[in-house]
Design a protein around this motif. Structure first.
Motif, PDB file in Angstrom:
ATOM      1  N   GLN A 104       0.830  -1.205   0.000  1.00 30.10           N
ATOM      2  CA  GLN A 104       0.000   0.000   0.000  1.00 30.10           C
ATOM      3  C   GLN A 104       0.866   1.258   0.000  1.00 30.10           C
ATOM      4  N   GLY A 105       1.866   1.286   0.879  1.00 30.71           N
ATOM      5  CA  GLY A 105       2.728   2.459   0.985  1.00 30.71           C
ATOM      6  C   GLY A 105       3.519   2.732  -0.282  1.00 30.71           C
ATOM      7  N   LEU A 106       4.014   1.665  -0.925  1.00 30.06           N
ATOM      8  CA  LEU A 106       4.788   1.834  -2.146  1.00 30.06           C
ATOM      9  C   LEU A 106       3.947   2.458  -3.258  1.00 30.06           C
ATOM     10  N   VAL A 107       2.732   1.962  -3.413  1.00 35.14           N
ATOM     11  CA  VAL A 107       1.871   2.489  -4.478  1.00 35.14           C
ATOM     12  C   VAL A 107       1.464   3.924  -4.196  1.00 35.14           C
ATOM     13  N   GLU A 108       1.141   4.217  -2.943  1.00 42.88           N
ATOM     14  CA  GLU A 108       0.754   5.583  -2.599  1.00 42.88           C
ATOM     15  C   GLU A 108       1.871   6.574  -2.937  1.00 42.88           C
ATOM     16  N   ARG A 109       3.109   6.138  -2.781  1.00 42.96           N
ATOM     17  CA  ARG A 109       4.236   7.035  -3.033  1.00 42.96           C
ATOM     18  C   ARG A 109       4.613   7.102  -4.510  1.00 42.96           C
ATOM     19  N   PHE A 110       4.645   5.973  -5.181  1.00 43.44           N
ATOM     20  CA  PHE A 110       5.222   5.935  -6.520  1.00 43.44           C
ATOM     21  C   PHE A 110       4.202   6.006  -7.653  1.00 43.44           C
ATOM     22  N   SER A 111       2.919   6.074  -7.336  1.00 45.01           N
ATOM     23  CA  SER A 111       1.928   6.224  -8.401  1.00 45.01           C
ATOM     24  C   SER A 111       1.171   7.544  -8.297  1.00 45.01           C
ATOM     25  N   LYS A 112       1.545   8.379  -7.331  1.00 43.04           N
ATOM     26  CA  LYS A 112       0.776   9.611  -7.105  1.00 43.04           C
ATOM     27  C   LYS A 112       0.890  10.594  -8.260  1.00 43.04           C
ATOM     28  N   ASP A 113       1.989  10.562  -9.018  1.00 43.34           N
ATOM     29  CA  ASP A 113       2.171  11.495 -10.130  1.00 43.34           C
ATOM     30  C   ASP A 113       1.764  10.886 -11.466  1.00 43.34           C
ATOM     31  N   ARG A 114       1.188   9.705 -11.439  1.00 39.70           N
ATOM     32  CA  ARG A 114       0.792   9.031 -12.673  1.00 39.70           C
ATOM     33  C   ARG A 114      -0.678   9.279 -12.977  1.00 39.70           C
ATOM     34  N   PRO A 115      -1.060   9.249 -14.245  1.00 34.41           N
ATOM     35  CA  PRO A 115      -2.485   9.353 -14.584  1.00 34.41           C
ATOM     36  C   PRO A 115      -3.242   8.136 -14.069  1.00 34.41           C
TER      37      PRO A 115
END
Length: 221
Positions: A104-115
């Protein structure tokens, strides 16, 4: 310390970016399984001891008080100890839950700037390419789907297995199985963070390969 170059995805302009040596992550993955077994058995022993004390009429302890022994001897010995299957289930739950929070934490951080992803297949592709590279420093080797909510991810050189002994007789594969439970949690947590509920199972028939099966759970209307 690792001198390997930093792998994407990452935001190089992020002033709060933090990086971790890949060797440290390898050591963490190696130690997680024995730690989970150790903690599980320690908690079970403490629970049995408390159960024995309660049965003997000794009130439960509170922080700052000294543990009393039951009349006639020491605590322990009367409670039922976990069998092998119960221990395995408890360790699986602990490791999978830890991995879920990490995913959960990884996605919240590394997908926040993606469409925003358009469909489930786009999410799975992000998982196979970007997230897998972030955690395991390579992409998934093969992705298959039946287009009905089942996805099979094959990693022919799964990083947590790269340093494991491949002795003959099949015991190496059996001992390697618990090391898949934390990654299963990472995958399930990552999917949940992107709005997909799923079950995740993994197995290995030959080291260092690993196969992950994802089954999405339809949302009830």
């Amino acid at each position: 310390m690792s001198f390997e170059s930093v792998m994407p995805p990452y935001n190089a302009s992020d002033p709060s970016a933090r990086f971790l040596s890949s060797s440290c992550l390898d050591f963490l993955l190696i130690e997680l399984v024995p730690m989970a077994y150790r903690v599980t058995n320690q908690l079970e022993a403490a629970a049995l001891e408390q159960e024995d004390l309660t049965t003997a009429g000794v009130p439960p302890t509170t922080p700052g008080t000294q543990q009393l022994q039951p009349p006639g001897g020491t605590a322990g010995g009367t409670g039922r100890k976990m069998d092998e299957d119960e221990e395995r289930d408890a360790v699986f739950y602990r490791l999978e839950s830890l991995g879920y929070r990490v995913g959960q934490g990884l996605v919240e951080r590394f997908s926040k700037d993606r469409p925003r992803f358009n469909d489930t297949l786009d999410v799975i592709k992000f998982l196979c390419k970007d997230l897998w590279t972030l955690v395991f420093r390579k992409q998934v080797d093969n992705l298959k789907t039946n287009h009905r909510g089942v996805y099979v991810l094959t990693d022919n050189a799964f990083r947590p297995f790269s340093r494991m002994s491949t002795e003959t007789g099949g015991q190496a594969v059996l001992r390697a199985q618990p090391f898949l439970w934390f990654p299963c949690g990472i995958v399930r947590g990552a999917l949940a963070a992107m709005g997909i509920n799923a079950t995740v199972q993994a197995e290995s028939s030959e080291l260092p390969g690993a196969v992950f099966q994802i089954k999405t759970i339809p949302v009830k209307q």
